[in-house]
Design a protein around this motif. Structure first.
Motif, PDB file in Angstrom:
ATOM      1  N   ALA A   1       0.856  -1.191   0.000  1.00  0.00           N
ATOM      2  CA  ALA A   1       0.000   0.000   0.000  1.00  0.00           C
ATOM      3  C   ALA A   1       0.888   1.236   0.000  1.00  0.00           C
ATOM      4  O   ALA A   1       1.975   1.228   0.564  1.00  0.00           O
ATOM      5  N   GLU A   2       0.411   2.291  -0.617  1.00  0.00           N
ATOM      6  CA  GLU A   2       1.179   3.525  -0.645  1.00  0.00           C
ATOM      7  C   GLU A   2       1.411   3.993   0.792  1.00  0.00           C
ATOM      8  O   GLU A   2       0.510   3.998   1.610  1.00  0.00           O
ATOM      9  N   GLY A   3       2.647   4.353   1.086  1.00  0.00           N
ATOM     10  CA  GLY A   3       2.979   4.818   2.414  1.00  0.00           C
ATOM     11  C   GLY A   3       3.368   3.704   3.379  1.00  0.00           C
ATOM     12  O   GLY A   3       3.790   3.967   4.487  1.00  0.00           O
ATOM     13  N   GLN A   4       3.231   2.459   2.969  1.00  0.00           N
ATOM     14  CA  GLN A   4       3.602   1.344   3.832  1.00  0.00           C
ATOM     15  C   GLN A   4       5.127   1.233   3.861  1.00  0.00           C
ATOM     16  O   GLN A   4       5.777   1.409   2.841  1.00  0.00           O
ATOM     17  N   PRO A   5       5.702   0.945   5.019  1.00  0.00           N
ATOM     18  CA  PRO A   5       7.159   0.838   5.095  1.00  0.00           C
ATOM     19  C   PRO A   5       7.694  -0.238   4.152  1.00  0.00           C
ATOM     20  O   PRO A   5       7.061  -1.266   3.947  1.00  0.00           O
ATOM     21  N   SER A   6       8.840   0.037   3.588  1.00  0.00           N
ATOM     22  CA  SER A   6       9.504  -0.952   2.751  1.00  0.00           C
ATOM     23  C   SER A   6      10.977  -0.978   3.137  1.00  0.00           C
ATOM     24  O   SER A   6      11.458  -0.129   3.879  1.00  0.00           O
ATOM     25  N   VAL A   7      11.684  -1.939   2.598  1.00  0.00           N
ATOM     26  CA  VAL A   7      13.109  -2.058   2.882  1.00  0.00           C
ATOM     27  C   VAL A   7      13.907  -0.894   2.312  1.00  0.00           C
ATOM     28  O   VAL A   7      15.080  -0.724   2.648  1.00  0.00           O
ATOM     29  N   TRP A   8      13.289  -0.066   1.487  1.00  0.00           N
ATOM     30  CA  TRP A   8      13.955   1.111   0.937  1.00  0.00           C
ATOM     31  C   TRP A   8      13.914   2.292   1.909  1.00  0.00           C
ATOM     32  O   TRP A   8      14.496   3.341   1.639  1.00  0.00           O
ATOM     33  N   ASN A   9      13.234   2.135   3.046  1.00  0.00           N
ATOM     34  CA  ASN A   9      13.113   3.219   4.025  1.00  0.00           C
ATOM     35  C   ASN A   9      14.163   3.169   5.133  1.00  0.00           C
ATOM     36  O   ASN A   9      13.999   3.836   6.149  1.00  0.00           O
ATOM     37  N   GLY A  10      15.232   2.393   4.973  1.00  0.00           N
ATOM     38  CA  GLY A  10      16.261   2.319   6.007  1.00  0.00           C
ATOM     39  C   GLY A  10      15.748   1.696   7.286  1.00  0.00           C
ATOM     40  O   GLY A  10      15.698   2.349   8.320  1.00  0.00           O
ATOM     41  N   VAL A  11      15.379   0.421   7.216  1.00  0.00           N
ATOM     42  CA  VAL A  11      14.704  -0.240   8.334  1.00  0.00           C
ATOM     43  C   VAL A  11      15.645  -1.001   9.266  1.00  0.00           C
ATOM     44  O   VAL A  11      15.202  -1.641  10.209  1.00  0.00           O
ATOM     45  N   PHE A  12      16.940  -0.938   9.014  1.00  0.00           N
ATOM     46  CA  PHE A  12      17.944  -1.568   9.871  1.00  0.00           C
ATOM     47  C   PHE A  12      19.123  -0.611   9.982  1.00  0.00           C
ATOM     48  O   PHE A  12      19.225   0.344   9.207  1.00  0.00           O
ATOM     49  N   THR A  13      19.989  -0.854  10.943  1.00  0.00           N
ATOM     50  CA  THR A  13      21.177  -0.008  11.088  1.00  0.00           C
ATOM     51  C   THR A  13      22.411  -0.732  10.567  1.00  0.00           C
ATOM     52  O   THR A  13      22.425  -1.962  10.442  1.00  0.00           O
ATOM     53  N   THR A  14      23.434   0.039  10.288  1.00  0.00           N
ATOM     54  CA  THR A  14      24.707  -0.537   9.852  1.00  0.00           C
ATOM     55  C   THR A  14      25.259  -1.457  10.936  1.00  0.00           C
ATOM     56  O   THR A  14      25.761  -2.545  10.639  1.00  0.00           O
ATOM     57  N   GLU A  15      25.153  -1.039  12.186  1.00  0.00           N
ATOM     58  CA  GLU A  15      25.638  -1.865  13.305  1.00  0.00           C
ATOM     59  C   GLU A  15      24.890  -3.189  13.376  1.00  0.00           C
ATOM     60  O   GLU A  15      25.479  -4.245  13.613  1.00  0.00           O
ATOM     61  N   GLN A  16      23.576  -3.157  13.182  1.00  0.00           N
ATOM     62  CA  GLN A  16      22.785  -4.389  13.206  1.00  0.00           C
ATOM     63  C   GLN A  16      23.223  -5.323  12.074  1.00  0.00           C
ATOM     64  O   GLN A  16      23.365  -6.530  12.276  1.00  0.00           O
ATOM     65  N   ALA A  17      23.464  -4.761  10.903  1.00  0.00           N
ATOM     66  CA  ALA A  17      23.922  -5.582   9.776  1.00  0.00           C
ATOM     67  C   ALA A  17      25.306  -6.171  10.054  1.00  0.00           C
ATOM     68  O   ALA A  17      25.578  -7.315   9.667  1.00  0.00           O
ATOM     69  N   LYS A  18      26.165  -5.435  10.748  1.00  0.00           N
ATOM     70  CA  LYS A  18      27.484  -5.968  11.129  1.00  0.00           C
ATOM     71  C   LYS A  18      27.340  -7.145  12.086  1.00  0.00           C
ATOM     72  O   LYS A  18      28.035  -8.158  11.950  1.00  0.00           O
ATOM     73  N   ARG A  19      26.442  -7.014  13.064  1.00  0.00           N
ATOM     74  CA  ARG A  19      26.180  -8.146  13.965  1.00  0.00           C
ATOM     75  C   ARG A  19      25.643  -9.331  13.160  1.00  0.00           C
ATOM     76  O   ARG A  19      26.018 -10.477  13.387  1.00  0.00           O
ATOM     77  N   GLY A  20      24.754  -9.032  12.223  1.00  0.00           N
ATOM     78  CA  GLY A  20      24.185 -10.074  11.382  1.00  0.00           C
ATOM     79  C   GLY A  20      25.236 -10.776  10.548  1.00  0.00           C
ATOM     80  O   GLY A  20      25.177 -11.995  10.353  1.00  0.00           O
ATOM     81  N   GLU A  21      26.204 -10.018  10.065  1.00  0.00           N
ATOM     82  CA  GLU A  21      27.292 -10.624   9.280  1.00  0.00           C
ATOM     83  C   GLU A  21      28.091 -11.605  10.141  1.00  0.00           C
ATOM     84  O   GLU A  21      28.441 -12.701   9.688  1.00  0.00           O
ATOM     85  N   GLN A  22      28.371 -11.221  11.369  1.00  0.00           N
ATOM     86  CA  GLN A  22      29.097 -12.122  12.271  1.00  0.00           C
ATOM     87  C   GLN A  22      28.297 -13.395  12.526  1.00  0.00           C
ATOM     88  O   GLN A  22      28.841 -14.500  12.475  1.00  0.00           O
ATOM     89  N   GLU A  23      27.006 -13.264  12.795  1.00  0.00           N
ATOM     90  CA  GLU A  23      26.137 -14.433  13.008  1.00  0.00           C
ATOM     91  C   GLU A  23      26.073 -15.287  11.742  1.00  0.00           C
ATOM     92  O   GLU A  23      26.111 -16.514  11.808  1.00  0.00           O
ATOM     93  N   TYR A  24      25.949 -14.617  10.593  1.00  0.00           N
ATOM     94  CA  TYR A  24      25.882 -15.318   9.314  1.00  0.00           C
ATOM     95  C   TYR A  24      27.151 -16.154   9.113  1.00  0.00           C
ATOM     96  O   TYR A  24      27.069 -17.323   8.718  1.00  0.00           O
ATOM     97  N   GLN A  25      28.303 -15.560   9.345  1.00  0.00           N
ATOM     98  CA  GLN A  25      29.570 -16.281   9.156  1.00  0.00           C
ATOM     99  C   GLN A  25      29.637 -17.515  10.049  1.00  0.00           C
ATOM    100  O   GLN A  25      30.131 -18.558   9.632  1.00  0.00           O
ATOM    101  N   GLN A  26      29.117 -17.417  11.255  1.00  0.00           N
ATOM    102  CA  GLN A  26      29.152 -18.536  12.196  1.00  0.00           C
ATOM    103  C   GLN A  26      28.123 -19.609  11.872  1.00  0.00           C
ATOM    104  O   GLN A  26      28.377 -20.794  12.076  1.00  0.00           O
ATOM    105  N   SER A  27      26.950 -19.219  11.387  1.00  0.00           N
ATOM    106  CA  SER A  27      25.829 -20.151  11.295  1.00  0.00           C
ATOM    107  C   SER A  27      25.331 -20.454   9.886  1.00  0.00           C
ATOM    108  O   SER A  27      24.608 -21.429   9.705  1.00  0.00           O
TER     109      SER A  27
END
Length: 149
Positions: A28-54
């Motif tokens: 729907a128009e106005g609904q949040p999307s992944v293009w709205n910056g829905v995560f932080t760089t720090e969160q993605a860094k933590r995710g990368e570490q978890e990804y590498q391990q698991s």
């Protein structure tokens, strides 16, 4: 290794029936999307570490999957476009890692999804992806169209 694919289909279909993916059918128009910056760089860094391990053992360091579903590029867009981030977290959590589904914390799965979004070119923002399903359901994964730069 491909035995989890039917489970993924069943889980996504079940989610649609029970409302897990009700917001994912159409954006729907106005609904949040992944293009709205829905995560932080720090969160993605933590995710990368978890990804590498698991995850990297099967999905490889570059997320290409080599014989199993790729987590980047066109295969990712085809699979997840117009679905919600909640759908991606649900399927990841209930099927991965292979042999130990739900073996990570919810925070780890959400962080890994943040990393996957970042690697697929979605922008980071000021707030982390939340842990609650309702909020994640409202965030739609929208692939960049060929007319966008």
């Amino acid at each position: 290794m491909l035995s989890y694919i039917p489970v993924v289909v069943v889980l996504v279909l079940a989610g649609c029936v029970y409302g897990v993916a009700t917001d994912a059918v159409a954006t729907a128009e106005g609904q949040p999307s992944v293009w709205n910056g829905v995560f932080t760089t720090e969160q993605a860094k933590r995710g990368e570490q978890e990804y590498q391990q698991s995850c990297a053992e099967c999905h490889l360091d570059d997320l290409s999957g080599a014989g199993i579903p790729s987590l980047i590029g066109e295969p990712f867009n085809i699979r997840w476009s117009e679905l919600s981030v909640a759908d991606l977290v649900l399927v990841s959590r209930t099927t991965m890692p292979e042999g130990a589904p739900a073996g990570l914390s919810l925070q780890a799965y959400v962080d890994i999804v943040s990393f996957m979004l970042q690697r697929n070119g979605f922008p980071a923002g000021e707030s982390e992806l939340p842990l609650d399903t309702e909020s994640l359901q409202s965030i739609i994964i929208e692939a960049r169209t060929s007319t966008e730069n």
